[in-house]
Scaffold this active site. Structure first.
Site, short mmCIF file in Angstrom:
data_model
loop_
_atom_site.label_atom_id
_atom_site.label_comp_id
_atom_site.label_asym_id
_atom_site.label_seq_id
_atom_site.Cartn_x
_atom_site.Cartn_y
_atom_site.Cartn_z
N GLU A 35 0.91 -1.08 -0.02
CA GLU A 35 0.05 -0.08 0.21
C GLU A 35 0.86 1.29 -0.04
O GLU A 35 1.82 1.32 0.86
CB GLU A 35 -0.96 -0.04 1.39
CG GLU A 35 -1.91 1.30 1.04
CD GLU A 35 -2.79 1.37 2.27
OE1 GLU A 35 -3.64 2.25 2.54
OE2 GLU A 35 -2.75 0.38 3.36
N ARG A 266 5.68 -13.03 9.51
CA ARG A 266 6.50 -11.76 9.10
C ARG A 266 7.74 -11.59 9.84
O ARG A 266 7.90 -12.41 10.78
CB ARG A 266 5.24 -10.43 9.23
CG ARG A 266 5.12 -10.22 10.74
CD ARG A 266 4.31 -9.21 10.94
NE ARG A 266 3.97 -8.84 12.49
CZ ARG A 266 3.50 -7.90 12.89
NH1 ARG A 266 3.20 -7.09 12.03
NH2 ARG A 266 3.15 -7.71 14.37
N LYS A 276 4.22 1.45 9.91
CA LYS A 276 4.61 2.59 9.16
C LYS A 276 3.69 3.89 9.76
O LYS A 276 4.17 5.13 9.54
CB LYS A 276 3.72 2.45 7.69
CG LYS A 276 4.75 1.57 6.82
CD LYS A 276 4.31 1.60 5.26
CE LYS A 276 3.06 0.70 5.29
NZ LYS A 276 2.74 0.65 3.56
#
Length: 670
Positions: A35, A266, A276
């Site tokens: 994204e 992850r 983020k």
């Protein structure tokens, strides 16, 4: 299939099984779908490495697709940065695509779903819908608008698209099952009204698709064979498949490949923030100079600090592909760049904290150019010339007036070797009015065959170049700075994460270019920063020559002298022991309870999220097990696990419980 044998990770095993079961190799297609709402960070490199690595292994195309469905947070700057970072890592994508390319197709499919009674327009507030969602142990309740007619839903949805309603007044929801155990299946939102300028589609749309609706359908449109994502999306797989199966029914005549979602653990890194949103806060509040600040874990920050693509790719390979969450020590990343630069970086001499040395028996007007090896690890690196003169700089910490036998650097009456030059002996010192040493007077010996224990780096004062050196340390002092529920992660900032020094380097560095990397001998690895000019060189410290943080960690206990057991008994899994301890937890006296609590917290360090998540649905009457689960969850969160819907629902349910012990533990991590 894979031609050369190697141990396969579980994703490769899935692909090999699919190929063995008839999937044609030319149908393999992967994607990396960021994204564009921030810069990529070190955590993303695992997903990048997996998808692009599979593309390289199977000679299959990999799409770079931007999931750009939230124009309020997405910018072209982030798109450009992401492309730049992936290319720098050495990966090539087949197609550059955007979810916004599919807005019309997604809208058309949504209309079909309305026509089939599979979607409806809900006109409630977000608070009302959240209340109706229920909990993991309590079913949801239907919206009063769930049974609107197809005609009314089509009319409202069309008017939503045409901009007739204010934001927040209506949403489009999938009609699935408000009693499904998986809360994501309880009529999820597909579209919301949002009046925001999109970086690609401009103001063409005022309704935007939600991620869960967009993501899988974009995979399907692109005919992705294997949709790979991190573990937090595992609960989403059921919804992914539900949406996929319905659009497949609409379009299988020209889109024959339904994608398959699979999840991997992850990358979590100690002493590092991976959110983020939180990284953006560091930028916005001026804690760092920007997304590419060398202290940031962003790929652009690592690049500016001096990390190499090879070091990051080697790091990802060492981390491997796993099914369970864990936290990787940041020292492994530092080891990888140190290992790479040791082979490739030329050695030079620089003095960061200088003190003047005068070689009294060396002629004042004499200078020599001595030969120095560039890199003993690279036989093709060659040699360079370094100047030597009567006055030189050495590091202040390399001299003591008096020192013990274990100090192998320069001291009064002692001798050391100057790298690539002569042996010097300290004879006397000159001090200022406050007692600080300003000069060390030495004599030199041309007999370099003598054996001395210490070797120092140095630069000739006459020939040296004054430069700026930025020494970077870890941005956070805590191993898991965002895992403390009662504290802001900003409280753990390292006040000494940046130290700026005026230093002196040898003249061979006069013509360096931005990005060039060197080993400052005995000091560490440094690279030329973007801020450098011909008149003012700036060097960033990438990493030291050794792990200086390792000594801060507790050392393993020395078991020498203790007899080794002849045969070890098989150990029970930590999660099984925790469940056993939890069963009787509430019946124990307080003193015993505290001991068991401590034991659970210790055991939880070896528990994985996949082991713990099934316990979130433990029956309400089994309070002890729920307390043990909450305690274990607190450890995982402290070690870097991020909150997800399942975690939040488990905590929320616990806060409503009548048991004070459970409520207290839930409050501690809420």
């Amino acid at each position: 299939m894979m031609s050369d044998y190697k141990a396969l990770n579980f994703i490769e095993q899935i692909i090999e099984e699919d190929l063995a079961n008839g999937l044609s190799k030319d149908k393999l297609r992967f994607r990396f779908p960021p994204e564009p709402n921030g810069y990529l960070h070190i955590g993303h490199t695992k997903a990048i490495g997996i998808s692009f690595g599979l593309g390289e292994t199977y000679n299959a195309p990999v799409n770079l697709r931007f999931d750009d469905t939230n124009p309020a947070k997405e910018e072209q700057e982030y798109v450009d940065a992401i492309k730049r970072d992936i290319a720098w890592l050495g990966y090539k994508w087949e197609n550059e695509l955007y979810s916004s390319d599919y807005f019309q197709k997604l809208y058309d499919w949504a209309v079909q779903m309305i026509n089939d009674g599979l979607a409806y327009v809900d006109s409630q507030t977000s608070e009302a819908m959240a209340e109706q969602k229920g909990t993991p142990t309590q079913v949801g309740t239907a919206s009063p608008y769930r049974d609107r007619s197809i005609e009314e839903n089509l009319d409202l949805f069309t008017r939503m698209k045409n901009g007739e309603f204010e934001a927040g007044t209506h949403v489009l929801r999938a009609k699935i099952d408000m009693e499904d155990p998986n809360m994501l299946m309880r009529d999820p939102i597909m579209y919301r009204i949002m009046y925001a300028h999109h970086h690609r589609t401009g103001d063409d749309w005022c309704i935007y698709p939600m991620y869960d609706w967009t993501h899988g359908e974009s995979d399907y449109i692109e005919q992705i064979s294997h949709s790979l994502c991190s573990l937090e999306f595992k609960p989403h797989r059921k919804l992914y498949n539900w949406f996929r199966d319905h659009v497949y029914n609409y379009s299988n005549d020209y889109l024959p490949m339904p994608p398959k979602q699979r999840e991997f653990a992850r990358l979590n890194l100690s002493y590092t923030i991976m959110s983020k949103r939180k990284l953006l806060r560091l930028v916005n509040e001026g804690i760092v100079t920007g997304w590419d600040d060398p202290r940031m874990p962003t790929i652009s920050g690592l690049r500016r600090r001096g990390y190499t693509p090879k070091s990051i790719r080697n790091f990802i390979e060492k981390v491997g592909v796993a099914k369970r969450e864990n936290v990787i020590d940041v020292s492994l990343l530092e080891f990888c760049v140190r290992e790479d630069l040791n082979k490739t970086a030329n050695r030079v001499m620089a003095v960061l904290d200088p003190v003047k040395v005068v070689i009294t028996n060396y002629p004042e007007d004499k200078e020599e150019w001595l030969e120095a090896e560039n890199n003993q690890e690279d036989e093709n690196a060659g040699y360079r010339k370094v100047p030597f003169s009567r006055e030189i700089y050495i590091e202040k910490e390399d001299f003591k007036e008096e020192a013990g036998n274990k100090f192998f650097r320069l001291k009064l009456g002692g001798e050391v070797r100057l790298k690539n030059a002569y042996i010097i002996k300290a004879e006397s010192v000159v001090k200022d009015d406050t007692g600080n040493i300003t000069e060390i007077h030495c004599t030199y010996d041309t007999d370099t065959s003598k054996k001395v224990k210490g070797t120092l780096h140095w630069v000739s004062i006459k020939h040296s170049i004054k430069v700026e050196v930025r020494e970077y340390d870890r941005l956070f002092m805590d191993e898991a700075p965002d895992s403390h529920g009662d504290k802001d992660f900003m409280e753990f900032l390292n006040p000494n994460s940046l130290t700026v020094k005026e230093a002196f380097v040898e003249p061979s560095l006069a013509e360096v270019k931005v990005g060039e990397q060197f080993q400052f001998q005995r000091l560490g690895y440094f690279n030329v920063d973007n801020d450098s000019t011909a008149e003012h060189l700036v060097f960033n410290k990438t990493v030291g020559l050794r792990d200086t943080w390792a000594k801060q960690k507790p050392k393993p206990q020395n078991n020498q002298g203790q007899p080794k057991p002849q045969q070890q008994r098989p150990q029970r899994k930590p999660i099984d022991v925790i469940k056993q301890l939890g069963k009787k937890y509430t019946n124990l006296p307080e003193e015993k309870q505290q001991k068991v609590r401590a034991e659970i917290l210790e055991l939880a360090k070896d528990v994985f999220y996949e082991d713990l998540e099934p316990l979130f649905g433990t029956a309400a009457k089994k309070v002890g097990t729920r307390i043990a689960t909450m305690l274990s969850l607190s450890v995982l969160l402290k070690n870097g696990l991020e909150h997800n819907d399942a975690i939040n629902q488990f905590i929320s349910k616990a806060l409503e419980d009548k048991n004070e012990l459970l409520v207290a533990e839930a409050k501690a991590i809420n």
